[in-house]
Design an enzyme around this catalytic site. Structure first.
Site, PDB file in Angstrom:
ATOM      1  N   ASP A 218      60.814  33.098  -6.597  1.00 13.53           N
ATOM      2  CA  ASP A 218      60.040  32.157  -5.770  1.00 13.53           C
ATOM      3  C   ASP A 218      58.613  32.612  -5.466  1.00 13.53           C
ATOM      4  O   ASP A 218      57.945  32.005  -4.628  1.00 13.53           O
ATOM      5  CB  ASP A 218      60.764  31.852  -4.434  1.00 13.53           C
ATOM      6  CG  ASP A 218      61.843  30.805  -4.611  1.00 13.53           C
ATOM      7  OD1 ASP A 218      61.847  30.137  -5.673  1.00 13.53           O
ATOM      8  OD2 ASP A 218      62.682  30.663  -3.711  1.00 13.53           O
TER       9      ASP A 218
ATOM     10  N   LYS B 243      56.056  32.528 -10.418  1.00 15.55           N
ATOM     11  CA  LYS B 243      55.891  32.891 -11.837  1.00 15.55           C
ATOM     12  C   LYS B 243      55.837  31.649 -12.735  1.00 15.55           C
ATOM     13  O   LYS B 243      54.987  31.541 -13.615  1.00 15.55           O
ATOM     14  CB  LYS B 243      57.052  33.797 -12.293  1.00 15.55           C
ATOM     15  CG  LYS B 243      57.157  35.091 -11.506  1.00 15.55           C
ATOM     16  CD  LYS B 243      58.341  35.926 -11.942  1.00 15.55           C
ATOM     17  CE  LYS B 243      59.682  35.335 -11.553  1.00 15.55           C
ATOM     18  NZ  LYS B 243      59.914  35.244 -10.085  1.00 15.55           N
ATOM     19  N   THR B 244      56.775  30.737 -12.503  1.00 16.04           N
ATOM     20  CA  THR B 244      56.837  29.550 -13.360  1.00 16.04           C
ATOM     21  C   THR B 244      55.671  28.607 -13.058  1.00 16.04           C
ATOM     22  O   THR B 244      55.080  28.030 -13.984  1.00 16.04           O
ATOM     23  CB  THR B 244      58.194  28.844 -13.177  1.00 16.04           C
ATOM     24  OG1 THR B 244      59.225  29.803 -13.464  1.00 16.04           O
ATOM     25  CG2 THR B 244      58.342  27.669 -14.123  1.00 16.04           C
TER      26      THR B 244
HETATM   27  P1  GDP Z   1      59.358  31.699  -9.520  1.00 20.37           P
HETATM   28  O1  GDP Z   1      60.767  31.771  -9.045  1.00 20.37           O
HETATM   29  O2  GDP Z   1      58.650  33.013  -9.331  1.00 20.37           O
HETATM   30  O3  GDP Z   1      59.225  31.160 -10.906  1.00 20.37           O
HETATM   31  O4  GDP Z   1      58.586  30.691  -8.516  1.00 20.37           O
HETATM   32  P2  GDP Z   1      58.200  29.165  -8.742  1.00 20.37           P
HETATM   33  O5  GDP Z   1      57.061  29.039  -9.670  1.00 20.37           O
HETATM   34  O6  GDP Z   1      59.431  28.396  -9.059  1.00 20.37           O
HETATM   35  O7  GDP Z   1      57.655  28.804  -7.293  1.00 20.37           O
HETATM   36  C1  GDP Z   1      58.486  28.857  -6.161  1.00 20.37           C
HETATM   37  C2  GDP Z   1      57.972  27.906  -5.098  1.00 20.37           C
HETATM   38  O8  GDP Z   1      56.691  28.329  -4.632  1.00 20.37           O
HETATM   39  C3  GDP Z   1      57.782  26.502  -5.611  1.00 20.37           C
HETATM   40  O9  GDP Z   1      58.179  25.580  -4.612  1.00 20.37           O
HETATM   41  C4  GDP Z   1      56.280  26.394  -5.835  1.00 20.37           C
HETATM   42  O10 GDP Z   1      55.776  25.086  -5.706  1.00 20.37           O
HETATM   43  C5  GDP Z   1      55.743  27.294  -4.745  1.00 20.37           C
HETATM   44  N1  GDP Z   1      54.435  27.888  -5.101  1.00 20.37           N
HETATM   45  C6  GDP Z   1      54.130  28.526  -6.261  1.00 20.37           C
HETATM   46  N2  GDP Z   1      52.846  28.932  -6.236  1.00 20.37           N
HETATM   47  C7  GDP Z   1      52.335  28.547  -5.046  1.00 20.37           C
HETATM   48  C8  GDP Z   1      51.058  28.690  -4.430  1.00 20.37           C
HETATM   49  O11 GDP Z   1      50.118  29.252  -4.977  1.00 20.37           O
HETATM   50  N3  GDP Z   1      50.921  28.156  -3.185  1.00 20.37           N
HETATM   51  C9  GDP Z   1      51.922  27.510  -2.545  1.00 20.37           C
HETATM   52  N4  GDP Z   1      51.693  27.033  -1.322  1.00 20.37           N
HETATM   53  N5  GDP Z   1      53.141  27.374  -3.098  1.00 20.37           N
HETATM   54  C10 GDP Z   1      53.344  27.879  -4.324  1.00 20.37           C
HETATM   55 MG    MG Z   2      60.683  30.661 -12.305  1.00 18.13          MG
END
Ligand code: GDP
Ligand code: MG
Length: 389
Positions: A21, A24-25
């Site tokens: 979260d 990354k994606t």
């Molecule tokens: P991953 O598990 O690392 O791949 O994380 P995700 O890309 O799925 O992001 C997790 C959550 O964080 C999602 O709800 C995104 O919309 C949110 N998110 C990601 N980047 C940002 C950011 O720069 N700012 C904010 N406010 N939310 C973000």
């Molecule tokens: Mg991801």
């Protein structure tokens, strides 16, 4: 990709790593969106990268998205995984080694458990370069970003990277994905472009694992294999190592598809006539190389992943001291695995020291498997993290 470039660009393997979260994606999708606007990528939407649970197949399952984009200077092959275990498996068992990892840290959380675990593993499997992306900058004050940067640089230094020299980018992947502020993506691409070119194993020193051999009466032995790295020229001095032995010889002829050639290079499949070498002294699994190019040892450090039952692996775990055949390159050899964990359960990973029966040719970053029983089913995969001579 839409871009047509005249001179070939080098390919760099990059991957996003970091705590769940942390974005990354979102970042991966944002890069493709920003680069797509410049004609350097196809925009891959968030949902296309993170497809959720894939259907389970037999054998090892790694849910991984491979995404391509370019900068004016380079081509990037980017990997992003949906779950923590996929990141671990991709680093230990994946087919392409990351040249650069983009460590994504959400400023709202700072360094977390999986941030550390991914970073440590990246070091173990030989990832050379790191870029830190401090994400979710839209949600915190400037001084929080300063603190996270200090914390991140220290963490890198503690784990063997150059924390002071590592590029740190601050930004909001979400804002970039939504087209509000894309400057962080431009800075990230600049940082990636500025990293040293990856070593693609085509440096001069020649190394070739031996696949088979044929005796040529009165002239020596032809060894057959595919050059792993370097360039071999007719007349070069060659060492053949493995099974506890070292043989000195000269490449008096080189054949490719039945024709004599002056030289061969990394990736070429060839036969090399080794002057004065007796066929019975050479075995499949030994390596040929320029003098000094090959290290043989019977003690190595590894990262090991034990396949889960669903991946056709064992039902029960293995204990430290586990002894079985290790398959690596063209050789196999009995090895004893002294693990960091007393007990390793299917689906888990560990660091281990391996003691082999004989000195074998090895190098850092080589993948291997452990196979068990008469059917020789793969029960574990791993990567050599270090050699102990
Ligand atoms: P991953 O598990 O690392 O791949 O994380 P995700 O890309 O799925 O992001 C997790 C959550 O964080 C999602 O709800 C995104 O919309 C949110 N998110 C990601 N980047 C940002 C950011 O720069 N700012 C904010 N406010 N939310 C973000
Ligand atoms: Mg991801």
């Amino acid at each position: 990709l839409a871009t047509a470039s005249t001179s070939p660009k080098i390919n760099v393997n990059v991957g996003t790593i970091g705590h769940i979260d942390h974005g990354k994606t979102t970042l991966t999708s944002a890069i493709t969106r920003v680069q797509a606007k410049k004609g350097f990528a196809k925009h891959i939407k968030f949902d296309e990268i993170d497809k959720g649970k894939e259907e389970k197949k037999r054998g090892i399952t790694i849910n991984v998205a491979h995404i391509g984009y370019e900068s004016p200077a380079r081509r990037y092959s980017h990997t992003d995984c949906p779950g923590h275990s996929d990141f671990i498996k991709n680093m230990i068992c994946g087919t392409s080694q990351m040249d650069v990892a983009v460590l994504v840290i959400a400023a709202t959380d700072g360094v977390m458990e999986q941030t550390k675990e991914h970073l440590i593993l990246a070091k173990q499997v030989g990832v050379k370069n790191m870029v830190i992306f401090i994400n979710k900058a839209d949600l915190v004050e400037e001084d929080v970003l300063d603190l996270v940067e200090i914390e991140a640089r220290e963490l890198l230094t503690i784990h063997g990277f150059d924390g002071d020299a590592t590029p740190v980018i601050r930004g909001s992947a979400l804002a970039a994905l939504e087209g509000q502020d894309i400057s962080c993506i431009d800075r990230l691409l600049e940082a990636l472009d500025s990293l040293p070119e990856p070593d693609r194993n085509d440096k001069d020193t020649f190394v070739m694992p031996i696949g088979s051999k044929t005796a040529i009466t009165g002239r020596g032995t032809v060894i057959v294999g595919t050059l792993e790295r370097g360039i071999l020229k007719k007349g070069d001095k060659v060492e053949i190592k493995g099974d506890g032995q070292t043989l000195q010889t000269t490449a008096s002829d080189i054949h490719v598809f039945g024709k004599s050639v002056k030289e061969v290079r990394a990736g070429d499949h060839c036969g090399v006539l080794c002057r004065g070498v007796k066929a019975e002294t050479v075995r499949r699994g030994m390596w040929a190389g320029h003098p000094g190019a090959i290290t043989i040892t019977n003690r190595v450090k590894v990262e090991l992943y034990l396949l889960s039952e669903a991946e056709n692996g064992r039902k029960i775990g293995i204990r430290t001291g586990f002894t079985d055949k290790m398959y690596c390159s063209t050789w196999d050899q009995v090895g004893r695995f002294d693990m960091n964990n007393e007990l390793l359960m299917p689906g888990e990973h560990t660091s281990a020291t391996v003691l082999l029966m004989k000195d074998m040719p090895l190098r850092k970053g080589m993948p291997f498997t452990l196979r068990e029983g008469s059917s020789k089913t793969t029960i574990a995969r791993g990567i050599i993290s270090d050699l102990e001579e």
